[in-house]
Design a protein around this motif. Structure first.
Motif, PDB file in Angstrom:
ATOM      1  N   PRO A  55       0.807  -1.226   0.000  1.00  0.00           N
ATOM      2  CA  PRO A  55       0.000   0.000   0.000  1.00  0.00           C
ATOM      3  C   PRO A  55       0.841   1.278   0.000  1.00  0.00           C
ATOM      4  O   PRO A  55       0.302   2.357  -0.220  1.00  0.00           O
ATOM      5  CB  PRO A  55      -0.837  -0.117   1.281  1.00  0.00           C
ATOM      6  CG  PRO A  55      -0.138  -1.100   2.131  1.00  0.00           C
ATOM      7  CD  PRO A  55       0.649  -2.010   1.228  1.00  0.00           C
ATOM      8  N   HIS A  56       2.140   1.156   0.232  1.00  0.00           N
ATOM      9  CA  HIS A  56       2.992   2.356   0.223  1.00  0.00           C
ATOM     10  C   HIS A  56       3.039   2.950  -1.183  1.00  0.00           C
ATOM     11  O   HIS A  56       2.368   3.929  -1.475  1.00  0.00           O
ATOM     12  CB  HIS A  56       4.400   1.990   0.747  1.00  0.00           C
ATOM     13  CG  HIS A  56       5.352   3.132   0.729  1.00  0.00           C
ATOM     14  ND1 HIS A  56       6.674   2.964   0.351  1.00  0.00           N
ATOM     15  CD2 HIS A  56       5.209   4.437   1.023  1.00  0.00           C
ATOM     16  CE1 HIS A  56       7.282   4.144   0.425  1.00  0.00           C
ATOM     17  NE2 HIS A  56       6.406   5.041   0.830  1.00  0.00           N
ATOM     18  N   LEU A  57       3.769   2.326  -2.091  1.00  0.00           N
ATOM     19  CA  LEU A  57       3.838   2.847  -3.458  1.00  0.00           C
ATOM     20  C   LEU A  57       3.641   1.742  -4.490  1.00  0.00           C
ATOM     21  O   LEU A  57       4.024   1.894  -5.648  1.00  0.00           O
ATOM     22  CB  LEU A  57       5.173   3.585  -3.680  1.00  0.00           C
ATOM     23  CG  LEU A  57       5.282   4.953  -2.972  1.00  0.00           C
ATOM     24  CD1 LEU A  57       6.699   5.514  -3.083  1.00  0.00           C
ATOM     25  CD2 LEU A  57       4.283   5.960  -3.554  1.00  0.00           C
ATOM     26  N   GLY A  58       3.053   0.625  -4.020  1.00  0.00           N
ATOM     27  CA  GLY A  58       2.534  -0.331  -4.987  1.00  0.00           C
ATOM     28  C   GLY A  58       3.456  -1.417  -5.501  1.00  0.00           C
ATOM     29  O   GLY A  58       3.113  -2.103  -6.466  1.00  0.00           O
ATOM     30  N   ALA A  59       4.598  -1.651  -4.877  1.00  0.00           N
ATOM     31  CA  ALA A  59       5.444  -2.753  -5.365  1.00  0.00           C
ATOM     32  C   ALA A  59       4.724  -4.093  -5.163  1.00  0.00           C
ATOM     33  O   ALA A  59       3.919  -4.252  -4.236  1.00  0.00           O
ATOM     34  CB  ALA A  59       6.772  -2.765  -4.613  1.00  0.00           C
ATOM     35  N   HIS A  60       5.020  -5.040  -6.021  1.00  0.00           N
ATOM     36  CA  HIS A  60       4.491  -6.413  -5.884  1.00  0.00           C
ATOM     37  C   HIS A  60       5.423  -7.151  -4.919  1.00  0.00           C
ATOM     38  O   HIS A  60       6.614  -7.330  -5.212  1.00  0.00           O
ATOM     39  CB  HIS A  60       4.473  -7.076  -7.255  1.00  0.00           C
ATOM     40  CG  HIS A  60       3.746  -8.396  -7.299  1.00  0.00           C
ATOM     41  ND1 HIS A  60       3.987  -9.415  -6.395  1.00  0.00           N
ATOM     42  CD2 HIS A  60       2.782  -8.853  -8.128  1.00  0.00           C
ATOM     43  CE1 HIS A  60       3.196 -10.452  -6.689  1.00  0.00           C
ATOM     44  NE2 HIS A  60       2.451 -10.138  -7.731  1.00  0.00           N
ATOM     45  N   PRO A  75      10.286  -5.157  -1.446  1.00  0.00           N
ATOM     46  CA  PRO A  75      11.553  -4.937  -2.142  1.00  0.00           C
ATOM     47  C   PRO A  75      11.829  -3.462  -2.438  1.00  0.00           C
ATOM     48  O   PRO A  75      12.951  -3.099  -2.789  1.00  0.00           O
ATOM     49  CB  PRO A  75      11.368  -5.714  -3.458  1.00  0.00           C
ATOM     50  CG  PRO A  75       9.890  -5.696  -3.698  1.00  0.00           C
ATOM     51  CD  PRO A  75       9.278  -5.794  -2.325  1.00  0.00           C
ATOM     52  N   PHE A  76      10.805  -2.596  -2.287  1.00  0.00           N
ATOM     53  CA  PHE A  76      10.953  -1.219  -2.759  1.00  0.00           C
ATOM     54  C   PHE A  76      11.529  -0.301  -1.665  1.00  0.00           C
ATOM     55  O   PHE A  76      12.563   0.341  -1.866  1.00  0.00           O
ATOM     56  CB  PHE A  76       9.571  -0.739  -3.239  1.00  0.00           C
ATOM     57  CG  PHE A  76       9.583   0.308  -4.319  1.00  0.00           C
ATOM     58  CD1 PHE A  76      10.768   0.821  -4.850  1.00  0.00           C
ATOM     59  CD2 PHE A  76       8.370   0.782  -4.830  1.00  0.00           C
ATOM     60  CE1 PHE A  76      10.742   1.783  -5.855  1.00  0.00           C
ATOM     61  CE2 PHE A  76       8.348   1.742  -5.835  1.00  0.00           C
ATOM     62  CZ  PHE A  76       9.526   2.249  -6.351  1.00  0.00           C
ATOM     63  N   HIS A  77      10.875  -0.251  -0.467  1.00  0.00           N
ATOM     64  CA  HIS A  77      11.372   0.628   0.605  1.00  0.00           C
ATOM     65  C   HIS A  77      11.410  -0.075   1.953  1.00  0.00           C
ATOM     66  O   HIS A  77      11.381   0.559   2.997  1.00  0.00           O
ATOM     67  CB  HIS A  77      10.508   1.894   0.720  1.00  0.00           C
ATOM     68  CG  HIS A  77      10.174   2.522  -0.597  1.00  0.00           C
ATOM     69  ND1 HIS A  77       9.041   2.188  -1.313  1.00  0.00           N
ATOM     70  CD2 HIS A  77      10.846   3.432  -1.354  1.00  0.00           C
ATOM     71  CE1 HIS A  77       9.009   2.874  -2.451  1.00  0.00           C
ATOM     72  NE2 HIS A  77      10.092   3.631  -2.509  1.00  0.00           N
TER      73      HIS A  77
HETATM   74  S1  FES Z   1       6.263   0.205  -2.128  1.00  0.00           S
HETATM   75 FE1  FES Z   1       6.512  -1.216  -0.567  1.00  0.00          FE
HETATM   76  S2  FES Z   1       7.739  -0.207   0.866  1.00  0.00           S
HETATM   77 FE2  FES Z   1       7.419   1.251  -0.684  1.00  0.00          FE
END
Ligand code: FES
Ligand SMILES: [Fe+2]
Length: 314
Positions: A55-60, A75-77
């Motif tokens: 839900p942060h910026l949508g990574a799978h 994997p994103f943040h």
């Molecule tokens: S999109 Fe998952 S931590 Fe940012």
């Protein structure tokens, strides 16, 4: 417009993986019921399914996500989610946004399969899937697996079991089997006697299948050799289902005979499915069907089927 006058995704338990495809700390992206999800196993061994997108910026989470303890790390943040889907850590923030949550799915691991509960209205599991004595039993062979992606609906494939006339005309069974079907809640029990042409000549056997909803069915065959087929059918999207057949054969005293006879039997089922596929992929659904007195218990099957859709689908 849908080919079928009922919802695409019935309620029930559906296989989404085999247990051995998900090692401790393993992560798998999966796509079923038209949804992307992530499957992971905690370090302690608990299999978990969550909606895929952070839900942060949508990574799978299934692509590059890693397991830390009983959480999956994006994997994103690097936000971390536990097995309930709640965000439990944002490594560079002092406050975790309270709404940071991914939807969890009910999972069950039994008989070497990982099953996911799907319900159109979000209800919790309404029945259980029991352990079978053949699985992990030294007297039975390990699963021999087959898999297909077929353009049809779960209900159409399941109807095959009660369609006794097609066995002769599609599959060339020597006679049309006598089929007795019985319904108990979510369970459909079908018993047939059949004569099959096999490399060993004509063999009379029994076929007994227990379907627990549309996702999971056990079929026990006697005749040439005792065989159990664990059949699972999982809707992928609006068009396709994912079909996994897991066979186990009761070992005979002579191991070579077990594998030869077992392999011949599996080839036969494989052949039969190959004959059903072009029919399923191209047929329409007729409701009500124009049945005749020689047909199997198709009406009973269709009444049983209705319970796996939301009441509003009537
Ligand atoms: S999109 Fe998952 S931590 Fe940012
Ligand atoms: Fe068939």
């Amino acid at each position: 417009m849908s080919r079928f006058p009922f919802p695409r995704y019935p309620n029930g338990w559906f296989q989404v993986a085999y247990s051995d495809e998900l090692a401790p700390s393993g992560v798998l992206p999966i796509h079923y019921f038209g949804k992307h999800m992530v499957l992971f196993r905690t370090e302690a061994g608990v299999a978990t399914a969550l909606d895929a997108y952070c839900p942060h910026l949508g990574a799978h989470l299934g692509y590059g996500g890693t397991v830390k303890g009983d959480c999956i790390k994006c994997p994103f943040h690097a936000w971390k989610y536990d097995t309930t889907g709640a965000c439990v850590e944002v490594p560079y923030a002092t406050h975790i946004p309270p709404k940071a949550k991914v939807k969890p799915w009910h999972l069950k691991e039994v008989n070497g399969l990982i099953l996911l509960w799907n319900h159109g209205e979000g209800a919790p599991p309404q029945w259980d899937i029991d352990a079978i004595e053949e699985y992990g039993n030294a007297e039975w062979t390990p699963y021999e697996r087959r898999r297909w992606k077929i353009k049809t609906h779960n209900q159409e494939m399941a109807e095959n079991a009660v369609d006794s006339a097609h066995f002769h005309y599609v599959h060339g069974t020597v006679e049309q089997p006598k089929t007795v079907a019985e319904v108990k809640g979510h369970v459909l029990h079908v018993k047939s006697e059949t004569k099959m042409r096999t490399p060993m000549g004509k063999v009379t056997g029994t076929v007994e299948s227990i379907s627990q909803g549309f996702g999971y069915a056990l079929t026990r065959f006697t005749g040439i050799v005792e065989t159990l087929l664990v059949a699972s059918t999982t809707p992928i999207d609006d068009d396709y289902v994912d079909v996994r057949f897991s066979f186990t054969v009761k070992k005979l005293a002579n191991g070579d005979v077990t594998s030869t006879v077992g392999a011949a039997f599996i080839r036969e089922i494989d052949r039969q499915l190959g004959q059903d596929i072009p029919i399923w992929e191209n047929k329409i659904y007729v409701a009500p069907p124009m049945v005749c007195d020689g047909d199997g218990p198709i009406g009973l099957f269709r009444r049983w089927s209705k319970q796996f859709y939301p009441a509003s689908a009537e």
